[in-house]
Design an enzyme around this catalytic site. Sequence first.
Site, PDB file in Angstrom:
ATOM      1  N   ILE A  64      -6.910   8.471  -0.764  1.00 46.50           N
ATOM      2  CA  ILE A  64      -6.742   7.016  -0.898  1.00 46.50           C
ATOM      3  C   ILE A  64      -7.602   6.319   0.127  1.00 46.50           C
ATOM      4  CG2 ILE A  64      -4.404   7.201   0.372  1.00 46.50           C
ATOM      5  CD1 ILE A  64      -3.769   4.213  -0.925  1.00 46.50           C
ATOM      6  N   SER A  65      -8.565   5.473  -0.215  1.00 45.55           N
ATOM      7  CA  SER A  65      -9.562   5.241   0.972  1.00 45.55           C
ATOM      8  C   SER A  65      -9.017   4.490   1.907  1.00 45.55           C
ATOM      9  CB  SER A  65     -10.587   4.409   0.219  1.00 45.55           C
ATOM     10  OG  SER A  65     -11.242   5.183  -1.085  1.00 45.55           O
ATOM     11  N   GLN A  66      -9.653   4.527   3.053  1.00 49.80           N
ATOM     12  CA  GLN A  66      -9.579   3.687   4.382  1.00 49.80           C
ATOM     13  C   GLN A  66      -9.054   2.454   4.008  1.00 49.80           C
ATOM     14  OE1 GLN A  66     -12.511   4.109   6.939  1.00 49.80           O
ATOM     15  NE2 GLN A  66     -11.516   3.363   8.621  1.00 49.80           N
TER      16      GLN A  66
ATOM     17  N   ILE B 139     -12.359   0.324   4.258  1.00 54.99           N
ATOM     18  CA  ILE B 139     -13.465   0.688   2.966  1.00 54.99           C
ATOM     19  C   ILE B 139     -13.211  -0.313   1.933  1.00 54.99           C
ATOM     20  CG2 ILE B 139     -12.914   2.883   2.069  1.00 54.99           C
ATOM     21  CD1 ILE B 139     -16.366   2.158   3.312  1.00 54.99           C
TER      22      ILE B 139
ATOM     23  N   ARG C  36       0.888  -1.351   0.068  1.00 53.11           N
ATOM     24  CA  ARG C  36       0.029  -0.019   0.056  1.00 53.11           C
ATOM     25  C   ARG C  36       0.766   1.260   0.215  1.00 53.11           C
ATOM     26  NH1 ARG C  36      -5.248   1.993   1.407  1.00 53.11           N
ATOM     27  NH2 ARG C  36      -5.259   3.722   2.821  1.00 53.11           N
TER      28      ARG C  36
END
Length: 214
Positions: free
Chosen positions: A61-63, A66, A35
């Site tokens: 950048i999404s959690q 989620i 990531r």
Amino acid sequence: MDEFQIPRIRMVEKLRGHYKIADERVLDVMNRLPRHHFVPEALKSQAYKDNALPIAGGQTISQPFIVARMTELLELTGKERVLEIGAGSGYQSAVLASLARKIFAVERIPNLAKEALEKLRKLGFQNVSVRNADGTNGWEVYAPFEAILVAAGGPSVPEPLLQQLEVGGMLVIPIGDNQKTQTLVRVIRTEKGFESSDFGPCAFVPLIGEHGWK
Ligand code: SAH
């Protein structure tokens, strides 16, 4: 292995224990994917934290939770052609590309689209195409799709996406009547029409486009 192995394992433990992500294939992919390659250089040390992080163009950048939840809701088996709207950093695209056959990702900010594709290629993903366009129109030439994931919040499900969803296919999207908070919704296309169910509150950046927010 890399210097982020320990925070990455912790992230996955929290997804499994606290957030109750149950699909081991999703957890396994997130346990392997770097990531930190998808966040800005200055934020690398925070890449595995339990929150969204800023990327270029005022986007996020999404959690991790989620990303895991939306992916799990698509119930991918490995054979699917997936349409992804809002590629952003490309991290969600990499997760999908590890679990499905081919990903068609759309991103409206040119620079993000370009960088996401470069990162995906560098990591060896050949089964992702990234296009710079308004994703609320879908990607007609490659339709229909067995799965569609929208990573930005809209006022309703864009009509073109419903049309481009295969019968038996699933679409996940955050829907809300304002630009700040949404409900995660999954739509399943059946022979008879569309069935939708809610999966709780969430907060995404707005889906901006012809069939989203203006
Ligand atoms: N899954 C991505 C999320 C990025 S945030 C990640 O984790 O990195 C959502 C993205 O949707 C933003 O990059 C934003 O530019 C993009 N977006 C918003 N409206 C869009 C539209 N109509 N078409 C394509 N992308 C859109």
